[in-house]
Motif scaffolding. Structure first.
Motif, mmCIF file in Angstrom:
data_model
loop_
_atom_site.group_PDB
_atom_site.id
_atom_site.type_symbol
_atom_site.label_atom_id
_atom_site.label_comp_id
_atom_site.label_asym_id
_atom_site.label_seq_id
_atom_site.Cartn_x
_atom_site.Cartn_y
_atom_site.Cartn_z
ATOM 1 N N SER A 1 0.832 -1.211 0.000
ATOM 2 C CA SER A 1 0.000 0.000 0.000
ATOM 3 C C SER A 1 0.865 1.259 0.000
ATOM 4 O O SER A 1 0.549 2.240 -0.688
ATOM 5 C CB SER A 1 -0.924 0.003 1.222
ATOM 6 O OG SER A 1 -1.892 -1.026 1.135
ATOM 7 N N ASP B 1 -10.347 -2.078 5.266
ATOM 8 C CA ASP B 1 -10.873 -3.387 4.847
ATOM 9 C C ASP B 1 -11.961 -3.236 3.781
ATOM 10 O O ASP B 1 -12.895 -4.035 3.716
ATOM 11 C CB ASP B 1 -11.427 -4.128 6.072
ATOM 12 C CG ASP B 1 -11.169 -5.622 5.997
ATOM 13 O OD1 ASP B 1 -10.374 -6.036 5.133
ATOM 14 O OD2 ASP B 1 -11.764 -6.370 6.786
ATOM 15 N N GLY B 2 -11.863 -2.182 2.988
ATOM 16 C CA GLY B 2 -12.836 -1.942 1.940
ATOM 17 C C GLY B 2 -14.137 -1.331 2.413
ATOM 18 O O GLY B 2 -15.073 -1.161 1.624
ATOM 19 N N ARG B 3 -14.212 -0.965 3.682
ATOM 20 C CA ARG B 3 -15.462 -0.475 4.279
ATOM 21 C C ARG B 3 -15.320 0.994 4.666
ATOM 22 O O ARG B 3 -14.413 1.362 5.420
ATOM 23 C CB ARG B 3 -15.767 -1.323 5.514
ATOM 24 C CG ARG B 3 -17.086 -1.057 6.195
ATOM 25 C CD ARG B 3 -17.419 -2.235 7.110
ATOM 26 N NE ARG B 3 -16.289 -2.657 7.905
ATOM 27 C CZ ARG B 3 -15.967 -2.128 9.094
ATOM 28 N NH1 ARG B 3 -16.692 -1.158 9.597
ATOM 29 N NH2 ARG B 3 -14.929 -2.584 9.765
ATOM 30 N N GLN C 1 -19.345 5.386 -3.364
ATOM 31 C CA GLN C 1 -19.126 4.298 -4.322
ATOM 32 C C GLN C 1 -17.809 4.455 -5.072
ATOM 33 O O GLN C 1 -17.060 3.484 -5.267
ATOM 34 C CB GLN C 1 -20.293 4.240 -5.310
ATOM 35 C CG GLN C 1 -21.616 3.831 -4.677
ATOM 36 C CD GLN C 1 -22.818 4.175 -5.544
ATOM 37 O OE1 GLN C 1 -22.665 4.613 -6.695
ATOM 38 N NE2 GLN C 1 -24.016 4.010 -4.999
ATOM 39 N N VAL D 1 -14.853 3.694 -2.637
ATOM 40 C CA VAL D 1 -14.712 2.258 -2.375
ATOM 41 C C VAL D 1 -14.029 1.572 -3.554
ATOM 42 O O VAL D 1 -13.133 0.730 -3.380
ATOM 43 C CB VAL D 1 -16.082 1.618 -2.085
ATOM 44 C CG1 VAL D 1 -15.972 0.092 -2.078
ATOM 45 C CG2 VAL D 1 -16.629 2.116 -0.749
ATOM 46 N N ARG D 2 -14.442 1.942 -4.748
ATOM 47 C CA ARG D 2 -13.857 1.318 -5.941
ATOM 48 C C ARG D 2 -12.377 1.668 -6.072
ATOM 49 O O ARG D 2 -11.542 0.810 -6.362
ATOM 50 C CB ARG D 2 -14.623 1.787 -7.179
ATOM 51 C CG ARG D 2 -14.186 1.073 -8.444
ATOM 52 C CD ARG D 2 -15.031 1.464 -9.631
ATOM 53 N NE ARG D 2 -14.418 1.010 -10.859
ATOM 54 C CZ ARG D 2 -14.381 1.681 -11.989
ATOM 55 N NH1 ARG D 2 -14.962 2.893 -12.048
ATOM 56 N NH2 ARG D 2 -13.801 1.201 -13.069
ATOM 57 N N ALA E 1 -10.228 2.642 -3.668
ATOM 58 C CA ALA E 1 -9.451 2.020 -2.597
ATOM 59 C C ALA E 1 -9.258 0.536 -2.855
ATOM 60 O O ALA E 1 -8.205 -0.037 -2.532
ATOM 61 C CB ALA E 1 -10.142 2.240 -1.257
ATOM 62 N N GLY E 2 -10.270 -0.104 -3.449
ATOM 63 C CA GLY E 2 -10.177 -1.535 -3.727
ATOM 64 C C GLY E 2 -9.067 -1.886 -4.695
ATOM 65 O O GLY E 2 -8.571 -3.018 -4.694
ATOM 66 N N LEU E 3 -8.644 -0.930 -5.503
ATOM 67 C CA LEU E 3 -7.534 -1.168 -6.431
ATOM 68 C C LEU E 3 -6.196 -1.214 -5.705
ATOM 69 O O LEU E 3 -5.214 -1.738 -6.247
ATOM 70 C CB LEU E 3 -7.496 -0.075 -7.504
ATOM 71 C CG LEU E 3 -8.726 0.011 -8.408
ATOM 72 C CD1 LEU E 3 -8.624 1.225 -9.321
ATOM 73 C CD2 LEU E 3 -8.888 -1.266 -9.233
ATOM 74 N N LYS F 1 -6.643 -3.741 1.075
ATOM 75 C CA LYS F 1 -7.619 -3.779 2.169
ATOM 76 C C LYS F 1 -7.130 -3.022 3.391
ATOM 77 O O LYS F 1 -7.562 -3.292 4.517
ATOM 78 C CB LYS F 1 -7.906 -5.240 2.551
ATOM 79 C CG LYS F 1 -8.637 -6.044 1.483
ATOM 80 C CD LYS F 1 -10.092 -5.607 1.366
ATOM 81 C CE LYS F 1 -10.874 -6.524 0.456
ATOM 82 N NZ LYS F 1 -12.295 -6.120 0.375
#
Length: 487
Positions: A276, A373-375, A418, A421-422, A424-426, A429
């Protein structure tokens, strides 16, 4: 957590240290009492660490049992590698030269006991070597060559090789190390896991203020962590812990990245993890990643010396230039005219072969969505500093910041959440802060930050103590999952 000194023979460590048990290597390796022990710190003082000797297996099985060996297997391997020693000598070159330049001799041997040397003038070098090669006893041999001093050999002396005149200092160093210089810990209730929180008291713009750090500590201790703050010079202590939480601004060419890599290699749960840090701290990587994944952002050009003339034609003026590792508005400039553009681009390209140019999008504030953690956990609006185009205005050695207000996740526009979240997911976690702008109803990602700011009264304004418990809870879940996987 029990502390064990493991030796080849009982007479190899005649010193008695309060709170520390002495065990022979044969007993540690074969007695089921030790294999059943859930947690322990194991100080391996065996006579030999050669491959498949008892000393080698003590560190190897300690790691397999979930114990914390010193030295760890990777340190044992590093001590055998002349290439690693050569690289370490170069890394410490300036410190080595400063320490030994006044000497008349061409050879010098430095004895290091739990990170310390008898002479105070060599204390910093001793600590640096211990951080790179964490082992209870070290002996470093230096040699003066035509172009300066170098580290020639590094090994682990047997107790019998230690001069009698060093014994009192060795005992003092051992007692200090085993106590951890942490008298407050003895008063705490027993905790399931140990967490190191990396902070730097000298940092001018830390990611968390003192109140927030204390709230992290309180939340972690309520969940069962024993939390200890460690500093930039304590990388050698990472094997004592189950998790590392970095609360210092990260960079790749920096000790924070070395901490993250070492902790990951030692099997610790790490936030921020090295992957990260590597991805988030480089604006070139982020720009390419967002474009390739068709996540909306400002029009962007990756600039090098052969395409710099395209900036004005493609992005217009004013334009924003960013050095790849910029943070906290440092290394980010807005350019209004062609002459200044050429000057700024040339200056930035002296330090990096690639820089980032982005169209200038004026907004009253930037969105920040904090996630782990994706949240999503919190949403902030960071308003621009008064009379300035950035959140932070630095001028004449002074810093001025714009106001900030915090919303619950449910109050924020769904498109902001939205998109964050997308993006960060790249990355992964971990714990991230996604910065976004809203222009004419369109949501655009500016960047994804690892190690986002969490200050008392700002990011925690909505969730308050629950924000800290959520973050510490994720770390706890990962530690427990890791321990379960070791069984």
């Amino acid at each position: 957590m029990r502390q064990l000194i493991v030796v080849s023979r009982p007479e190899d460590w005649p010193l008695k240290i309060a709170g520390v048990e002495k065990v022979t290597a044969r007993d540690y390796l074969t007695d089921p009492v030790w294999s059943a022990l859930k947690s322990a710190r194991v100080y391996n003082l065996c006579r030999s660490y050669r491959y498949q000797a008892n000393g080698y297996y003590v560190s190897l099985l300690a790691a397999a049992r979930g114990h914390k060996p010193l030295p760890a297997i990777n340190t044992i391997q590093d001590l055998k590698s002349q290439n690693v020693i050569r690289v370490s000598s170069a890394e410490l070159g300036r410190l080595i030269e400063t320490n030994f330049k006044p000497l008349h001799s061409d050879h010098f041997t430095l004895s290091i006991y739990f990170g310390r040397n008898l002479a105070r003038r060599y204390e910093r070098l001793s600590r640096a070597l211990f951080n790179l090669f964490p082992a209870p006893l070290l002996r470093a041999e230096f040699q003066r060559l035509e172009d300066g001093w170098v580290l020639r050999r590094l090994g682990t002396p047997a107790f019998s090789e230690i001069p009698e005149s060093h014994m009192d200092f060795l005992r003092e160093s051992a007692e200090l190390y085993f106590s951890g210089k942490r008298p407050r810990r003895t008063a705490r209730k027993a905790s399931r896991f140990d967490l190191a929180m990396l902070v730097n008291p000298d940092e001018s713009d830390p990611p968390s203020d003192e109140k927030a750090l204390k709230r992290f500590e309180q939340a972690g201790e309520e969940l069962g962590f024993n939390i200890e703050r460690i500093g930039p010079d304590e990388i050698g202590r990472l094997s004592e812990f189950d998790a590392l939480f970095i609360r210092e601004t990260t960079a790749v060419n920096h000790h924070t990245f070395r901490f993250a890599r070492r902790a990951t290699a030692e099997g610790l749960v790490v936030i921020d993890d090295p992957d990260s840090i590597l991805k988030c701290t480089n604006k070139v990587y982020l720009a390419e990643m967002l474009q390739r994944n068709q996540i909306a952002g400002p029009r962007t050009l990756l600039v090098h010396r052969d395409n710099a003339e395209r900036i004005e034609a493609e992005l217009g003026l004013p334009v924003v230039l960013k050095q790849p590792d910029s943070a906290f508005s440092i290394g980010v400039v807005k350019v209004h005219d062609a002459e200044t553009l050429r000057f700024r681009v040339n200056a930035l390209l002296k330090n990096s072969d690639l820089i980032v140019a982005q169209e200038y999008l004026p907004t009253a504030f930037d969105w920040r969505v904090g996630l782990i953690d994706g949240r999503p956990l919190y949403v902030c609006r960071y308003h621009m500093a008064r009379g300035h185009w950035q959140i932070i205005h630095r001028e004449g050695g002074k810093k001025h910041e714009g106001d900030a207000d915090t919303l619950s996740v449910g109050e924020a526009p769904p498109a902001v959440i939205q998109t964050a979240v997308r993006a960060a997911g790249l990355i992964g976690k971990g714990l991230y802060g996604v910065d976004l702008k809203e222009v004419d109803g369109k949501i655009m990602v500016i960047e994804v930050n690892d190690n986002p700011s969490i200050d008392a009264g700002v990011e925690d304004a909505v969730l308050k103590g629950a924000l800290y418990r959520e973050i510490m809870g994720v770390i706890l879940q990962r530690v427990m999952a890791h321990k379960l996987g070791q069984r």
